[in-house]
Design a protein around this motif. Sequence first.
Motif, PDB file in Angstrom:
ATOM      1  N   ALA A 514       0.841  -1.206   0.000  1.00 53.05           N
ATOM      2  CA  ALA A 514       0.000   0.000   0.000  1.00 53.05           C
ATOM      3  C   ALA A 514       0.875   1.256   0.000  1.00 53.05           C
ATOM      4  O   ALA A 514       0.558   2.246  -0.671  1.00 53.05           O
ATOM      5  N   ARG A 515       1.994   1.206   0.721  1.00 54.21           N
ATOM      6  CA  ARG A 515       2.896   2.370   0.758  1.00 54.21           C
ATOM      7  C   ARG A 515       3.568   2.568  -0.595  1.00 54.21           C
ATOM      8  O   ARG A 515       3.779   3.699  -1.042  1.00 54.21           O
ATOM      9  N   ASP A 516       3.876   1.471  -1.264  1.00 50.28           N
ATOM     10  CA  ASP A 516       4.458   1.602  -2.614  1.00 50.28           C
ATOM     11  C   ASP A 516       3.461   2.296  -3.546  1.00 50.28           C
ATOM     12  O   ASP A 516       3.816   3.203  -4.310  1.00 50.28           O
ATOM     13  N   TYR A 522       1.892  10.002  -4.743  1.00 47.68           N
ATOM     14  CA  TYR A 522       2.635  11.203  -4.326  1.00 47.68           C
ATOM     15  C   TYR A 522       3.441  11.769  -5.499  1.00 47.68           C
ATOM     16  O   TYR A 522       3.409  12.970  -5.770  1.00 47.68           O
ATOM     17  N   ARG A 523       4.144  10.877  -6.177  1.00 51.90           N
ATOM     18  CA  ARG A 523       4.966  11.331  -7.314  1.00 51.90           C
ATOM     19  C   ARG A 523       4.094  11.973  -8.380  1.00 51.90           C
ATOM     20  O   ARG A 523       4.417  13.029  -8.920  1.00 51.90           O
ATOM     21  N   LEU A 540       6.080   7.955   5.249  1.00 61.00           N
ATOM     22  CA  LEU A 540       5.976   6.493   5.177  1.00 61.00           C
ATOM     23  C   LEU A 540       6.251   6.000   3.759  1.00 61.00           C
ATOM     24  O   LEU A 540       5.370   5.412   3.122  1.00 61.00           O
ATOM     25  N   PRO A 541       7.471   6.193   3.255  1.00 60.57           N
ATOM     26  CA  PRO A 541       7.736   5.708   1.900  1.00 60.57           C
ATOM     27  C   PRO A 541       7.694   4.178   1.856  1.00 60.57           C
ATOM     28  O   PRO A 541       8.004   3.513   2.862  1.00 60.57           O
ATOM     29  N   GLY A 542       7.326   3.658   0.721  1.00 65.79           N
ATOM     30  CA  GLY A 542       7.237   2.207   0.566  1.00 65.79           C
ATOM     31  C   GLY A 542       8.612   1.585   0.387  1.00 65.79           C
ATOM     32  O   GLY A 542       9.602   2.287   0.149  1.00 65.79           O
ATOM     33  N   PRO A 543       8.675   0.256   0.477  1.00 65.60           N
ATOM     34  CA  PRO A 543       9.973  -0.433   0.359  1.00 65.60           C
ATOM     35  C   PRO A 543      10.696  -0.137  -0.954  1.00 65.60           C
ATOM     36  O   PRO A 543      11.916   0.008  -0.967  1.00 65.60           O
ATOM     37  N   ALA A 544       9.954  -0.039  -2.046  1.00 66.80           N
ATOM     38  CA  ALA A 544      10.604   0.196  -3.346  1.00 66.80           C
ATOM     39  C   ALA A 544      11.328   1.536  -3.340  1.00 66.80           C
ATOM     40  O   ALA A 544      12.498   1.631  -3.737  1.00 66.80           O
ATOM     41  N   GLN A 653      -3.511   2.180 -12.985  1.00 66.64           N
ATOM     42  CA  GLN A 653      -2.653   1.871 -11.851  1.00 66.64           C
ATOM     43  C   GLN A 653      -3.316   0.844 -10.932  1.00 66.64           C
ATOM     44  O   GLN A 653      -4.438   1.056 -10.499  1.00 66.64           O
ATOM     45  N   PRO A 654      -2.613  -0.254 -10.640  1.00 64.11           N
ATOM     46  CA  PRO A 654      -3.221  -1.206  -9.707  1.00 64.11           C
ATOM     47  C   PRO A 654      -3.236  -0.632  -8.284  1.00 64.11           C
ATOM     48  O   PRO A 654      -2.318   0.098  -7.890  1.00 64.11           O
ATOM     49  N   GLY A 655      -4.265  -0.949  -7.540  1.00 65.24           N
ATOM     50  CA  GLY A 655      -4.315  -0.575  -6.118  1.00 65.24           C
ATOM     51  C   GLY A 655      -4.600   0.882  -5.855  1.00 65.24           C
ATOM     52  O   GLY A 655      -4.507   1.321  -4.718  1.00 65.24           O
ATOM     53  N   ILE A 656      -4.919   1.663  -6.886  1.00 66.56           N
ATOM     54  CA  ILE A 656      -5.164   3.100  -6.670  1.00 66.56           C
ATOM     55  C   ILE A 656      -6.564   3.447  -7.161  1.00 66.56           C
ATOM     56  O   ILE A 656      -6.956   3.104  -8.279  1.00 66.56           O
ATOM     57  N   THR A 657      -7.322   4.087  -6.308  1.00 67.51           N
ATOM     58  CA  THR A 657      -8.687   4.495  -6.656  1.00 67.51           C
ATOM     59  C   THR A 657      -8.843   5.980  -6.363  1.00 67.51           C
ATOM     60  O   THR A 657      -8.408   6.457  -5.319  1.00 67.51           O
ATOM     61  N   VAL A 658      -9.449   6.668  -7.301  1.00 65.44           N
ATOM     62  CA  VAL A 658      -9.722   8.098  -7.103  1.00 65.44           C
ATOM     63  C   VAL A 658     -11.204   8.266  -6.779  1.00 65.44           C
ATOM     64  O   VAL A 658     -12.066   7.759  -7.500  1.00 65.44           O
TER      65      VAL A 658
END
Lengths: 830, 221
Positions: A514-516, A522-523, A540-544, A653-658
């Motif tokens: 989720a953070r990724d 954000y970008r 809270l940046p993601g691991p990537a 984008q997977p996992g992103i909803t507006v």
Amino acid sequence: MRCSAGAVTVSEPLAQPGAEPPLPTARPGSALLRWLVVLLIVLAGLFQALQLQINDDALDLLPGEAVRGDLSLLQRLGLVDRLFITLTVDPDYYPSANEARAALQQGVERAGGAMAASELLAEVVYRLPPDLVRKLPQALEPYLPVLLDGQDLAALAPKLDEAGLARIMADNFNLLNSPAGMVVKRQVQHDPLGLLPPVLQKLSRLQQEHDGAMVDGFFLSEDRLSALILADSNRSLTDSRGAAEVDALLREVMAANLPTGVDWGIIGSLPHTLANYQAVQRDLRLLLPIASGLLLTMLLVALRDSRVLLVLAIPFLAAPAAIAVMGLIHGRVSALALGFGIVLIGIAVDFAVHIYLALAREEGGPRALLRRLLRPVSLATLTTAGVFVVLLFSQVPSHGQMATLALTGILLAVLFSWLLLPTLIRPRRRPPATWFTPPVLSSWGSRLLVLCLWAGLLVGGLLSWPDLQYTGDLRVLDAPDARVLADEEHFRDTWGREGEQAFIVAAAADLAQARDYNDQVYRHLQQHHGSSFQSVAPLLPGPAVQRQRLADWQAFWAARGEDFPARFRQAAAQAGFAPGAFDSFLARLTAEPRLLDAEAILTGPLRPMVSMMLRRPEEQGKDHRPAEFLLLTTAELTDTDQLPELLAWADGQPGITVLANQKWRQQVERLLRHDLAVLTSTAALLLFLLTVIFFRRPRSVLAVLAPVLSALAAMILFSRLTGGELNMMHLLMGIMVIGLSVDYGIFVVCARGERRSATTLLAVSICAASSMISFGVLAFAQHPALHSLGITVLCGIGAAWPTALLVSPVLAGKVLTTGAAAVPTGEGQG
Amino acid sequence: MMMSNLWQMSKKNVLLLLLLVLILPTASGTAGQAEELAALLQDVDRAAAEMRGMSCAFTQEKELAMFDRPVVFRGKLDLVRPDRLRWEFASPINSVLIFKGDSGLRCDGDSPPVRFDLQRDPVMRMVARQLWLWLGGDHHRLAEEYHLTLAGAATLLIEPKDPGVAEFVTSLTIDFDPDTHQPRQVEIREAGGDLTRLVFHDCQPDPDPDDALFSRCGDGE
């Protein structure tokens, strides 16, 4: 084809005047059996209905999986049940601005503390830890390598040459000697190169949503006269009981804790739910007694028979069984569907009135009368049921539930009326009200005039139709009171939130993923939306992103050379620092960097701010699936192009909803307009086909449908004249009006040329008047939903009724007989 | 038996007597100190009430573990109660710090001046708050946040009550001028044993300074 059975032999004797005739059912055993069957069904229905699960879920009012999915996400994020409380101090109450501010902060501290102690509320954010400024650097320093991005390092690079280091060290030396030195000493020692400030700068993203500043841990407005408290409710705030419970708590807390001159206001779901509930209550308290009084008076005056109350009651015996069927089919049902569905069962009262009037006032004996009534009642039931069968296919879940309830209820209500009324109603000699004389248009001129007027109405409706707009915005049915509007305006003025917002949600089964996703949001916003957004991504940046930053960090210091610590120490010594002054900093700089531990941040000093933008699966309610971590970003929509751009980007984008109001409005409008067009056309086609099949003659078909056409035209014309906007209430009540008015046509056409036509016209008039009184009185309601409901029925039935009395007989082609011929001489006439 | 009881009783009395002897001078000393402290604070309050502002030259000596040797700065303090303060170093470097209401200004050497808002800058807000507590002349406010003790005839020892403040200031010793009751020397002890000593001299009461002194660092700004 004739409606009535022309071959029926009227063999049963007429009831004699002056004597109370026997009950029409000759066999008492048969009557008992009928009542037993009905009571069994009612009891079984009651038993099942009591287990029904009712919900207040606003999602049931919306069409389409996509829209419901979006709003469900909003609920899971806690935004629907979030309270935004503004406390404002009146400076006139205090001798100085500082004292006013102190009173405000005291009020926030005490009220916030009391709110946090209540089990009704969760996550009450009213003051960040006062030592946040001191603790934050310590909490963030270990993670600087993963919190600084490439741009930060690029900005730092030119400052780290020999001259740059000398300047930095001289600045640090001077700072320590200044009066601020005592406070910043630890910070200079641990971060002499100023690596933390760019990170702190980005943390302002956590509070970008509102204008104002954090002062002593309080979030204060620009003028320092207002403070903000945020809280999540543990009760559903779209439910009036939950909202009232939380409202009572807040009133108590504020009354007990706010100092003199400090007032409070609230925005969010709570004030709207309460305002609507109170408005509906006010309207119903006033209008229901009026409607009930008028209805009973009208029925008693027109029919002069107290048994009419039974006629009204019997159809509603169907309600428990119908509710049970609805529950069995749909499981949990919407409270709105339940309420409206029961109201729609009221359509069946019309059938009961026809049966009652035929039994009580027609000649021919009950069996013959029922046989004659069988066809029009069956036809009318079929057409009404047909309308609701169509509604079953609505994309709005509550419409489907409502249709199931109405359909089952009407079928059962007609059956119950058919079975039970003959056991109760005896023929009476009392005639209809003397004022009632069925209108007869005998001259061609009057017929032509009526037809022209009717045609005018239809043309007006037809021409107005293209101008109508369907609005899916549920706010048109909202009734905020003056206080709610004033609080919202004060909130906008104080915190500077003017435009609409988009909520961008990153969702994944684990927090790292989720953070990724959240980093991608954000970008994207950084590149395309400037500064007006709020995000936890910098913290809270993601691991990537972290892995990339670690690589950048190591490359950055490698590029500075292995001798950097020595050069740094030299610069420090030249500025006047002791040899080991920055050893701990250099040790950290050269140590193996580590990835950020999200839990450390989430349990650290910034937790209250982060918690509002992160939802763990266990915080999203029990019924919500799938279990996902949700990270929220809010962006202000300052430009009309921003939302389409965001939606287009998020689509891939997977996992992103507006989520955005504008998006829902468009989708809801599109889906409901589609529903309106498809369902109305299908219902019209069905009605037309049924009418053609049963009546065949074009004139009869037109006569049956004339009241429906009039009702539709009148409703369209009225909507056009009053603004041209249709809403959900118009759609629902429009379908009800169609169901009622087609019955008028069927009964009138079926009765044409017969002796019972006057009774039929009386029955149609009583039914229409009942509907207009019951629902039409709501046209005077202040609540927009009730008003829409009332005005729709008033217009529709108001047009269908005279059409059924005047136009349908003319179109059917036979003159109806007069009441004098139809009704046997009774006591009313001496 | 009776003798034994009498001995026990007299032993208690002796002990009680001894305790009284030990305590009484201390108690009377504490009461005396409290009176003297109250008198000093009253004098300080009165002097502050009579004097709206002051302008002093000062010498600051810092002994910090981070520095390789004690550092001496010289400068000038201009203060107008309740909210204007200018802290200027003249040597060895030129540096100015100004507080005026909720805003402030900092200039270091040739670097461009930096304006700040106390409501938005928590570090400078804390600095301003402490400076005004120490120099504002309102001992009631001071006593709310610090323990006050008399450390000499005209010397006040103040120690923070808030552990957060104690993290960077463990104590202050303020030595007042016996005549004017204005601070003459301030010693600030910081966590870890660091020490800052400020010695004020050439003080002028109510100098009526130019307002520009609190708006600009120098002629250029």
